[in-house]
Design a protein around this motif. Structure first.
Motif, PDB file in Angstrom:
ATOM      1  N   ILE A   1      57.332 132.080  73.658  1.00 43.15           N
ATOM      2  CA  ILE A   1      58.016 131.499  72.673  1.00 43.15           C
ATOM      3  C   ILE A   1      56.914 130.797  71.698  1.00 43.15           C
ATOM      4  O   ILE A   1      57.328 130.278  70.723  1.00 43.15           O
TER       5      ILE A   1
ATOM      6  N   ASP B   1      56.002 139.227  62.430  1.00 40.46           N
ATOM      7  CA  ASP B   1      57.529 138.995  62.228  1.00 40.46           C
ATOM      8  C   ASP B   1      57.882 138.944  60.608  1.00 40.46           C
ATOM      9  O   ASP B   1      58.739 138.265  60.187  1.00 40.46           O
ATOM     10  N   GLU B   2      57.420 139.788  60.004  1.00 39.97           N
ATOM     11  CA  GLU B   2      57.679 139.830  58.328  1.00 39.97           C
ATOM     12  C   GLU B   2      58.997 140.229  58.165  1.00 39.97           C
ATOM     13  O   GLU B   2      59.728 140.047  57.447  1.00 39.97           O
ATOM     14  N   GLY B   3      59.464 141.262  59.363  1.00 43.60           N
ATOM     15  CA  GLY B   3      60.841 141.820  59.065  1.00 43.60           C
ATOM     16  C   GLY B   3      61.881 140.984  58.855  1.00 43.60           C
ATOM     17  O   GLY B   3      62.915 141.119  58.282  1.00 43.60           O
ATOM     18  N   ASN B   4      61.722 139.806  59.573  1.00 44.53           N
ATOM     19  CA  ASN B   4      62.931 138.974  59.458  1.00 44.53           C
ATOM     20  C   ASN B   4      62.898 137.779  58.162  1.00 44.53           C
ATOM     21  O   ASN B   4      63.755 136.972  57.922  1.00 44.53           O
TER      22      ASN B   4
ATOM     23  N   TYR C   1      60.319 126.361  60.630  1.00 42.28           N
ATOM     24  CA  TYR C   1      59.807 127.412  61.470  1.00 42.28           C
ATOM     25  C   TYR C   1      61.124 127.923  62.304  1.00 42.28           C
ATOM     26  O   TYR C   1      61.761 127.153  62.717  1.00 42.28           O
ATOM     27  N   ALA C   2      61.172 129.270  62.336  1.00 42.87           N
ATOM     28  CA  ALA C   2      62.239 129.980  63.365  1.00 42.87           C
ATOM     29  C   ALA C   2      61.636 129.810  64.895  1.00 42.87           C
ATOM     30  O   ALA C   2      62.542 130.224  65.512  1.00 42.87           O
ATOM     31  N   SER C   3      60.411 129.550  64.885  1.00 41.40           N
ATOM     32  CA  SER C   3      60.052 129.638  66.420  1.00 41.40           C
ATOM     33  C   SER C   3      58.844 128.876  66.514  1.00 41.40           C
ATOM     34  O   SER C   3      57.904 128.521  65.572  1.00 41.40           O
ATOM     35  N   ALA C   4      58.316 128.418  67.582  1.00 42.32           N
ATOM     36  CA  ALA C   4      57.133 127.520  67.884  1.00 42.32           C
ATOM     37  C   ALA C   4      55.836 128.438  67.649  1.00 42.32           C
ATOM     38  O   ALA C   4      54.827 127.541  67.743  1.00 42.32           O
TER      39      ALA C   4
ATOM     40  N   ALA D   1      62.919 129.911  59.198  1.00 43.18           N
ATOM     41  CA  ALA D   1      64.278 129.841  59.347  1.00 43.18           C
ATOM     42  C   ALA D   1      65.168 130.024  57.753  1.00 43.18           C
ATOM     43  O   ALA D   1      64.483 129.631  56.914  1.00 43.18           O
TER      44      ALA D   1
ATOM     45  N   GLU E   1      65.706 123.831  64.844  1.00 39.22           N
ATOM     46  CA  GLU E   1      65.830 125.237  64.373  1.00 39.22           C
ATOM     47  C   GLU E   1      65.100 126.304  65.214  1.00 39.22           C
ATOM     48  O   GLU E   1      65.259 127.408  65.329  1.00 39.22           O
ATOM     49  N   ILE E   2      64.128 125.712  65.878  1.00 38.49           N
ATOM     50  CA  ILE E   2      63.434 126.810  67.038  1.00 38.49           C
ATOM     51  C   ILE E   2      64.264 126.821  68.135  1.00 38.49           C
ATOM     52  O   ILE E   2      64.092 127.971  68.843  1.00 38.49           O
TER      53      ILE E   2
ATOM     54  N   GLY F   1      65.919 142.436  62.341  1.00 33.52           N
ATOM     55  CA  GLY F   1      64.589 143.231  61.700  1.00 33.52           C
ATOM     56  C   GLY F   1      63.405 143.320  62.628  1.00 33.52           C
ATOM     57  O   GLY F   1      62.415 144.157  62.356  1.00 33.52           O
ATOM     58  N   ASN F   2      63.246 142.246  63.314  1.00 34.64           N
ATOM     59  CA  ASN F   2      61.907 142.209  64.026  1.00 34.64           C
ATOM     60  C   ASN F   2      61.879 142.973  65.520  1.00 34.64           C
ATOM     61  O   ASN F   2      61.273 142.873  66.271  1.00 34.64           O
TER      62      ASN F   2
ATOM     63  N   TYR G   1      61.659 136.448  75.890  1.00 35.09           N
ATOM     64  CA  TYR G   1      62.361 136.135  74.237  1.00 35.09           C
ATOM     65  C   TYR G   1      61.238 135.583  73.296  1.00 35.09           C
ATOM     66  O   TYR G   1      60.135 134.990  73.605  1.00 35.09           O
ATOM     67  N   ALA G   2      61.376 135.930  72.253  1.00 35.25           N
ATOM     68  CA  ALA G   2      60.365 135.459  71.188  1.00 35.25           C
ATOM     69  C   ALA G   2      60.648 133.923  70.633  1.00 35.25           C
ATOM     70  O   ALA G   2      59.812 133.496  69.954  1.00 35.25           O
ATOM     71  N   SER G   3      61.977 133.571  71.019  1.00 32.34           N
ATOM     72  CA  SER G   3      61.970 132.132  70.464  1.00 32.34           C
ATOM     73  C   SER G   3      63.066 131.411  71.495  1.00 32.34           C
ATOM     74  O   SER G   3      63.829 132.343  72.115  1.00 32.34           O
TER      75      SER G   3
END
Ligand SMILES: Nc1ncnc2c1ncn2[C@@H]1O[C@H](COP(=O)(O)OP(=O)(O)OP(=O)(O)O)[C@@H](O)[C@H]1O
Ligand SMILES: Nc1ncnc2c1ncn2[C@@H]1O[C@H](COP(=O)(O)OP(=O)(O)OP(=O)(O)O)[C@@H](O)[C@H]1O
Ligand SMILES: [Mg+2]
Ligand SMILES: [Mg+2]
Lengths: 463, 463
Positions: free
Chosen positions: A19, A379-382, A418-421, A427, B18-19, B381-382, B418-420
């Motif tokens: 993550i 992660d461009e897709g999202n 950010y959507a993830s660490a 997001a 958010e993460i 998407g990802n 998991y990615a996040s």
């Protein structure tokens, strides 16, 4: 029998390193380099130092896929007594402030140490000299994972004979350099696109593995100042923490001292709005009255808009120079939008549109995304930027695919959602999405004007 | 002047919610319900209890978008003395074990409390009775964010007169129910697809806001057993922790006692391979010899493959029943693949292909993704599943789009990468990707057989 356990933050991230972007040896060496390079850029450009960053990769033990990564910068260095915690304690940072930095989590350097330690059991070597320091500090460190504390394996100091300042880090980890090489080079090229005032040397383990990215300008954006939180960004916990500092402070002074966008007049208006006396000690605000106060702070529309002094956008000229140097297009259009905000956090969107020249024609625009000058590559897709660019009807701007079109989008903020660490995608935030759309349309209109003018010139030549 | 700070894990996740999936009031109420429902399913099905879960949402204060969320289950409950840490201490869990659960991080319940507390400053109310307990425990709790510790606001016990067991939770938070309602209903429907032995009642604040999802079978998959780590999954830190427990243990016994897939014969073969004596006390393994030992453990090919006893796949029949009930297709094909592993972590991929009936024809297959029976709804998407399904040439399977085709993919493992921390997408792992591809092709072949047979029947009818 159900057995309950607690984990330290270091143990949590050791077990769940995916993550934070360390999902496999290829991605791990990429993430290691980017975490260290981002720290080096924060330590130079934020302090008006033209960044010079060296990245040397060598094979430490090819049979086990071990590589040694060395990153050196000419930044402000790290105070000697802070070095152990900076590398040995998860959630330790100088960037937990209201100010634009690449760093945000207080995790990056520690993930590098955790990953290296888990794969090779070797300590990280750190050498650093703060500005004007007579001493160079050198540490060898590991993390005590159960306690989330640094372990000092060795420690020495040297006389700083030549007035060096900066930080040099060496770490040995299991990493797939051949697989990661392309991505790392791409990462550096994109970093240079938005920081053309920085110079990089990337030297890999093989003969032909050297990349020199020179500085193409000495112009730097003004560094950000440190700000105060805006009333629209608060939550109950933050207010409680601020009250703790001085519960006797009168409400009026509390508002003016602690928040951005709040002068005495505005504060008085707000206190009327919530029907509270200006001289009431803030510590008396509790329970439902406290929650109501916070809700009303977020609701009130009389605050000044969040200031952008805490931001440091690239700037239209510097961005154009960076894009020109890296993409070598026929023409570049840039825009730096006016500051906006989401939930009280100021942000600025900048966009560049590059057309023709060395850009490969494609079936849709090539996209380069940046957040606080950090290239987002996976992660461009999202990502909201891809979504916005794909929703645009490019024929309106005289673009017919395949076309040699690249779009650069940069979002800078005191708080990038950010959507993830692992910092690869942002997001969904409606205010940011709509600013991205406006910025891309603005540079698209400049392209349309250019294409129209070229068409007219063609017509005149034909006659 | 650079100011360094440390954050507690609670403070880190309050600032960076958010993460963990709490990016806005719509997503926050969705994430709240899913974290609580996933805990309820783990507390029932893992212990062979047919899950009955109630979810009641009410408006607490519509002017401020406050909703009250109540979730109740008939699970194994939480021991009275563990309740404060379960809800009040980030990184506290009973699922840090080698076993398939929906939970993995020790964070979900705490994120719910953190978010509720930051938006409404109200405590969470928890009522729980372990199996066969004479007492029902009730707590009102908040989190001391600076210390990452629970704060007990109130505490009482009741006589458990009717032999109840389970857990009931009530929390008040800022959430956009109208916007989130669709997603939450979809989440429950998809949960039912892979857990058709569970019954759910979702009752929203408005008259017509009630969904009852009945149990359609009492067949349940066998719950997983608790396992030991496999030698291929180790890193240096894990080995160091295991050595600490008993440094005097002889190497041979250390291997046999602590790892899955290691009997005495295999352990002896491995010790020959690394040239170490079987009776050497394991605590003598240090520095480079230790790292070499770990590297060789991961390299050695003589271990038995990771066991799947720690997994609990849905099963082909149960999966077919769930898909039939929710999607109402003309026909369903399912497959549960043989166990596989990545980096020593066992995993199983299951797939279902649903065709026709109530399924809407679309330009590409509708995808339903699950990890450890948890529906992944955002971030498609990802995700590797979308990538695999899109890369398949469906004409090979006699499918011409638009077509009424839905694909369900379930991955279960002792460690889902998991990615996040918000559990919406899975990081890229080559072994998992290739198993997903095999599973989807397998059900696609069954569809082709079916379509071919139907075509032949048509031809015969025509004559
Ligand atoms: N090269 C460097 N020069 C000067 N200071 C540094 C350097 N690298 C790290 N630091 C200091 O160490 C701190 C911790 O770095 P770390 O990368 O772990 O977290 P961060 O950069 O604050 O946030 P993030 O996890 O988002 O990267 C930084 O905040 C900074 O103060
Ligand atoms: N409804 C419940 N019934 C029984 N035990 C529960 C329930 N909810 C939570 N728990 C216990 O509390 C622990 C912590 O829950 P929490 O959701 O914070 O973490 P987790 O489920 O272990 O992991 P994750 O963060 O991935 O959800 C669980 O491991 C479980 O032991
Ligand atoms: Mg950093
Ligand atoms: Mg949980």
């Amino acid at each position: 029998i159900v057995k309950f356990e607690a984990l330290s933050p270091a143990e949590f991230f050791r077990r769940n390193r995916e993550i934070a972007g360390f999902s496999n040896p290829t991605r791990a060496i990429y993430q290691t380099i980017r975490e260290l390079v981002e720290n080096s850029l924060d330590a130079t450009e934020t302090f008006k130092i033209l960044p010079s960053i060296k990245i040397y990769i060598d094979y430490a033990d090819q049979s086990r896929n071990w590589v040694s990564v060395y990153v050196e910068d000419n930044g402000i260095g790290i105070p000697g007594d802070e070095i152990p915690n900076v590398f040995g304690r998860v959630f330790y940072s100088s960037k937990y402030r209201i100010k634009q930095h690449r760093g945000i989590f207080g995790l990056g350097a520690k993930m590098v140490v955790l990953y290296a330690q888990s794969t090779t059991n070797t300590p990280i070597t750190v050498r650093s000299a703060p500005l004007k320091s007579d001493i160079i500090y050198e540490y060898q460190l590991m993390i005590d994972i159960t306690k989330n504390e640094p372990v000092i394996v060795s420690q020495k100091t040297f006389e700083n004979r030549y007035g060096w300042h900066g930080t040099a880090i060496k770490v040995v980890l299991e990493g797939d350099w051949p697989k990661a090489k392309r991505r790392i080079e791409e990462y550096l090229r994109r970093t240079a696109m938005v920081a053309p005032y920085a110079e990089f040397v990337l030297r890999g383990p093989d003969e032909d593995d050297a990349i020199k990215i020179p500085r193409v300008t000495t112009k730097m954006p003004d560094p950000p100042e440190e700000g105060l939180p805006h009333p629209k960004s608060v939550d109950v916990e933050l207010i409680k923490q601020l009250i703790q500092r001085d519960p006797n402070m009168p409400l009026l002074e509390f508002l003016v001292e602690n928040f951005d966008g709040v002068g005495e007049t505005i504060a008085k208006t707000f206190l009327d709005f919530v029907k509270l006396p200006p001289d009431m000690p803030v510590g008396k605000l509790v329970n439902d009255e406290l929650v109501n106060f916070v809700t009303k702070m977020r609701e009130f529309n009389g605050w000044r808009r969040p200031r952008a002094d805490w931001l440091s956008p690239i700037g239209e000229d510097i961005l154009a120079e960076g894009v020109r140097f890296v993409l070598r297009p026929e023409v570049v259009f840039t825009v730096t939008r006016k500051p906006s905000s989401y939930m009280g956090n100021p942000f600025i969107v900048e966009a560049a549109l590059a057309w023709g020249g060395a850009i490969e024609p494609g079936d849709k625009p090539i996209i380069y995304r940046f957040a606080n000058k950090v290239p987002l590559i996976y992660d461009e897709g999202n990502d909201v930027v891809r979504k916005v660019v794909d929703e645009i009807d490019w024929t309106q701007y005289k673009v017919k695919f395949p076309a040699p079109l690249a779009i650069v989008v940069h979002i800078c903020s005191t708080k990038i959602p950010y959507a993830s660490a692992g910092k690869e995608a942002i997001a969904e935030v409606p205010e940011i999405e709509s600013e991205i759309r406006n910025a891309v349309r603005e540079v698209a209109r400049k392209l349309r004007l250019y294409i129209t003018r070229k068409e007219k010139e063609q017509e005149l030549l034909m006659k």
